[in-house]
Design an enzyme around this catalytic site. Structure first.
Site, mmCIF file in Angstrom:
data_model
loop_
_atom_site.group_PDB
_atom_site.id
_atom_site.type_symbol
_atom_site.label_atom_id
_atom_site.label_comp_id
_atom_site.label_asym_id
_atom_site.label_seq_id
_atom_site.Cartn_x
_atom_site.Cartn_y
_atom_site.Cartn_z
ATOM 1 N N LYS C 98 0.876 -1.173 0.000
ATOM 2 C CA LYS C 98 0.000 0.000 0.000
ATOM 3 C C LYS C 98 0.906 1.213 0.000
ATOM 4 O O LYS C 98 1.528 1.528 1.015
ATOM 5 C CB LYS C 98 -0.904 0.000 1.233
ATOM 6 N N GLY C 159 -8.828 8.702 9.227
ATOM 7 C CA GLY C 159 -9.236 8.821 10.621
ATOM 8 C C GLY C 159 -10.356 9.811 10.868
ATOM 9 O O GLY C 159 -10.722 10.067 12.013
ATOM 10 N N ALA C 185 -9.591 4.991 3.479
ATOM 11 C CA ALA C 185 -9.578 6.110 4.429
ATOM 12 C C ALA C 185 -10.883 6.879 4.435
ATOM 13 O O ALA C 185 -11.448 7.180 3.391
ATOM 14 C CB ALA C 185 -8.446 7.086 4.150
ATOM 15 N N GLY C 186 -11.356 7.195 5.630
ATOM 16 C CA GLY C 186 -12.490 8.099 5.782
ATOM 17 C C GLY C 186 -13.816 7.423 6.078
ATOM 18 O O GLY C 186 -14.780 8.091 6.435
ATOM 19 N N ASN C 207 -9.432 1.097 8.820
ATOM 20 C CA ASN C 207 -8.818 0.737 10.082
ATOM 21 C C ASN C 207 -9.574 1.350 11.259
ATOM 22 O O ASN C 207 -10.182 0.660 12.060
ATOM 23 C CB ASN C 207 -7.348 1.193 10.113
ATOM 24 N N THR C 208 -9.588 2.683 11.349
ATOM 25 C CA THR C 208 -10.158 3.353 12.515
ATOM 26 C C THR C 208 -11.634 3.034 12.719
ATOM 27 O O THR C 208 -12.088 2.898 13.865
ATOM 28 C CB THR C 208 -9.972 4.879 12.383
#
Lengths: 66, 256, 256, 256, 256, 66, 66, 66
Positions: C98, C159, C185-186, C207-208
């Site tokens: 990545k 995040g 992301a997001g 992830n988050t």
């Protein structure tokens, strides 16, 4: 006698009960509900409730909807 | 412990209420119902076609384990709606009704005033009333006060597929009433349903989104998963929103 | 026939790529991974802490069946990113990376120019490159032209949990490139992931959203279902949107 | 030819209705009124404070050329609202009233049922009735049928400043009624007001957006311009929306 | 004290930059320019048509008081763009250029890499460079670092009329750079322009929104007012947003 | 006599008219409206309408609102 | 000799190979990667590559990330 | 001599300057800019710069754009 069934005026033998009307129309009573002159007729009343000339009858069932 | 939806005396593990309209045929409907996992199915009440003896009875195509939720679609006054519910009760042998008093043939928006009138009568007559209503916290509160078992605000106009047009109002409704809030009408795709549950809604009722998809069975499966996903996300407690976030990877230990 | 996601020579049945950062502990991470059904897992490359011998090795907590996707998080130049990928390849014994070249510590937005530079080098060195990038159709096209195996536009800042801020750009990217589009992301909650798939994206990396949920395992399950729901809804072909719709119940046969 | 707003027998060249609440003092209010160019001003009816003789009478600070629009804010039943309107007529010597029957102290949403009841009475008593109402096309239609001179759907909850939460409903209202549609409540900044006019609304009523801005006079000027801008843009006929557009510069004649 | 926009050594009291493309004829263009109050006007550079001697020279229809901003529309490489700017400087006798290096004929999105390359050259050659760019904070920062006098992120694709698709990115750009931020491309109607200024942007450049309105002169006037409204609202400091608000009318003194 | 004015019970001279009450309270009648026992009293009636013991009177005015 | 390992300068016995260094540090080579003077050292080279005074070595591993 | 002007090859008298070319083409120099062989020719150079066989010349102006 003349009955209006689902909006259609037709001639029927005098003295029919609700059950008799359904039988006459070839309808099995299980999945229909019947209203006579704007009053719902419970299934238990079908054999007893005698119809009179000029009565307005609605015979309804479930159809697709959302 | 099971996460159950309670509507009056009824309990359901599925939070998807599905319709029976607009399918190509009853076989397609049955396949979609099965894929959806729904336990409540809406039906409409109409005059029997006296000429069409022997027509396939729709009820034969609805799984016996599903609860019937007859609607009053097409009614424009409280009186018509009450009469339709009384007939529906004779037919369904159940007490649940989806009360729907429309104000307008074009937009199919509910008439708040007539819906309230009908709800007050129906509750007194012992029905478990689930009213379709605008996304209006006050109308929902008054329906709850009238004894309705749930409220069913619209996400968007019936058949529009626009999703939840005003999530603010839905949130306010969720803060305002204690009965379950079922989003009814306007869902178009899976994420729309997920969003309803994420907001805290207790269920979603839909018909066109499934029946009018190119592949209704696949869409029914999508809706089942989306509603479970939305509910789980609501229960899991989402991360906070920020204008920017934090790195997911640590700042320490970068190579020199 | 299985609906597989193909990235270079790799094939996956799950369309969820999951991270390893921000979990309370490795046991919590492992439980979330299992609930997610993910087959690809991102990891970061950092200096071994020489003082902390015997620290729990994270890799022991990652299921051997999952493909590792090392990232270059924390790199601000093409050079650092390339070096990090070379180390990562030694570690992972795999070719997937990545690529993430950041432009700014605060917003964690990618640097398009440096990302392109790094991608061109890495492809030549035989890596299967999945670059994190802005939602910019031209940058995505140039990355595809450089030989990247997929493009990974951001939904919103890393995040932030804001969901897809600009679905228009994502749609244009999907029309512009032929390689898989993975939203990276997001994503904040389940419906965000479903929306990505409904737009036609081929997967989501997060992830988050999972690690920072109150209940990461339940959120991982929600994400699994949401991504399947979104994919199925995309394949099922949603109903059209209208300002108002059509009645789901028939107009004929109303009682008189 | 002047572009006038007609409400019953009244005509206005300004489409901004302004409030009198929440200002630091009457001088600040007057300055904001002047900057706004508004010709209609809302006021509330309250008990005279018998202890506070000689308190500055607010009406002295309202330009005589402005039409007074007394409201029934704080009323929760049709009866209270009707009584308040009757007192207001004595006070204002005018026939216009802003009918506002609230359903709830927290959200300040209108009660559709009670609003309808009050409107029917007030129209019979000769008032020019401008009802505050939900963004509900059917409630608006019934208010028009009751004889109201305009309808005033909310953009968002009173004092929320969220702008038009559901432009779809506003559009449907505009297609449904023939009387003027004045957006009332929820406007937060200039663009919110412009959007209302661009949708085709005939005016905007606001209080907090101006009174609670850091600089109310400057915000009043902004609102004046925004409303004129929105109206002109509506009349000018905007360009069509497209996913991508066309170059503004010609393709021919590029240098070789 | 005047509220001026400073771009390099230039100062403008109007924050609207207007185009010259797509008008029915030069007279219509001139009328729109006058109604807009714009002080900066974009033009394209093309081969003179050697066959069409005596064709109306567009420059005769542009007010001498307006600053010319030649663009590099149609250029796909840094080299072409630099060459076009050099020719433009000869033509305009001015130093301002709108740098526009496109990545794709269909979407007309900018190519970030080539735009950066061209900007670095042009700044060294003494141009006052205003680059059209994606809504990418890092690209904007690098353009500022390269010496550009302003950055011009797109609201939405050129000619799309979709308004600001991603206000989050615009806000982040405003926090990231110190040079003026001019929204370029994608504005469709007056409120779109107002929103840009309310976010804190320093100006708006538009062409199609005015030229392709049914009534360009009226739309130009709407845009002038909208931009002033948005700027004033920004300076006035808007009220805070809340899920619900506070009553504008007092709670005390209700009649008993 | 006892009147309730804006929710406060107080003693007043017998036989006051509405106009007299306003004068007694030091209120200029111009920008108030008066309700007696839930009925609005038009300004023209102020000089004539005589108040009685136990009457409930509301005296209202305009205040800031939105 | 002096080596800089992960940014820390320390003394090590002369003539260590990469494998030797890892052993000296008590690191199992399986899940680390090693860079010497900005060049990645493949695992197969660990037993052979001999380090010299002044070398800069990075020993990295995988950690949590997203 | 042969010049390519705005992409069209044509014959012109030998020894023309840029100013001469513009005059020959009937173009007033005020609002055009000229490039010869990819190099911009400033207006002050127009009278002096002599063109040669095979030169590629661009003559550009402003047109409507956004």
């Amino acid at each position: 006698m003349t009955l209006t069934v689902n909006g259609q005026q037709e001639q029927f033998p005098d003295g029919l009960t609700v059950r008799g009307l359904l039988a006459h129309l070839g309808i099995t009573a299980e999945r229909v509900a019947v209203e006579v002159n704007l009053r719902v007729v419970k299934r238990a009343e079908h054999p007893e409730l005698r119809l009179s000339d000029g009565d307005k009858i609605e015979v309804v069932t479930f159809v697709g909807g959302g | 412990m099971a996460d159950l939806l309670k509507i009056g005396k009824h309990e359901f593990s599925s939070r998807l209420f599905i319709g029976t309209g607009k399918y190509k045929d009853f076989a397609a409907m049955k396949a979609a119902h099965q894929a959806s996992g729904a336990q409540v199915v809406t039906v409409a009440v109409r005059r029997l076609d006296l000429k069409a003896q022997g027509e396939a009875a729709m009820l034969n195509w609805i799984d016996k384990s599903m609860a019937l939720l007859p609607n009053t679609a097409g009614c424009y006054t409280a009186e018509e709606a009450v009469r339709t519910c009384q007939l529906a009760r004779e037919l369904s042998m159940g007490d649940m009704v989806k009360l729907e008093v429309l104000g307008d043939q074009k937009t199919l928006f509910p008439d708040v005033e007539e819906t309230l009138k009908a709800a007050r009568v129906l509750v007194k007559e012992g029905f478990t009333v689930l009213p379709y209503i605008t996304d209006d916290p006050i109308a929902c509160k008054k329906l709850e006060d009238a004894g309705c078992a749930a409220v069913m605000p619209l996400a968007a106009p019936i058949g529009s597929g626009l999703g939840i047009r005003n999530p603010y109002n839905i949130r306010i409704i969720l803060e305002t009433v204690k009965v379950p809030v079922i989003v009814d009408a306007g869902v178009g795709t899976a994420s729309d349903a997920a969003i309803a549950l994420e907001l805290g809604c207790h269920g979603v009722l839909m018909n066109t989104a499934i029946a009018a998809a190119k592949d209704p069975v696949l869409m029914a499966s999508a809706m089942k998963k989306a509603i479970e996903a939305g509910r789980e996300a609501f229960l899991a407690g989402r991360m906070p929103r920020k204008l920017y976030g934090n790195a997911s990877s640590p700042l320490d230990g970068m190579i020199g």
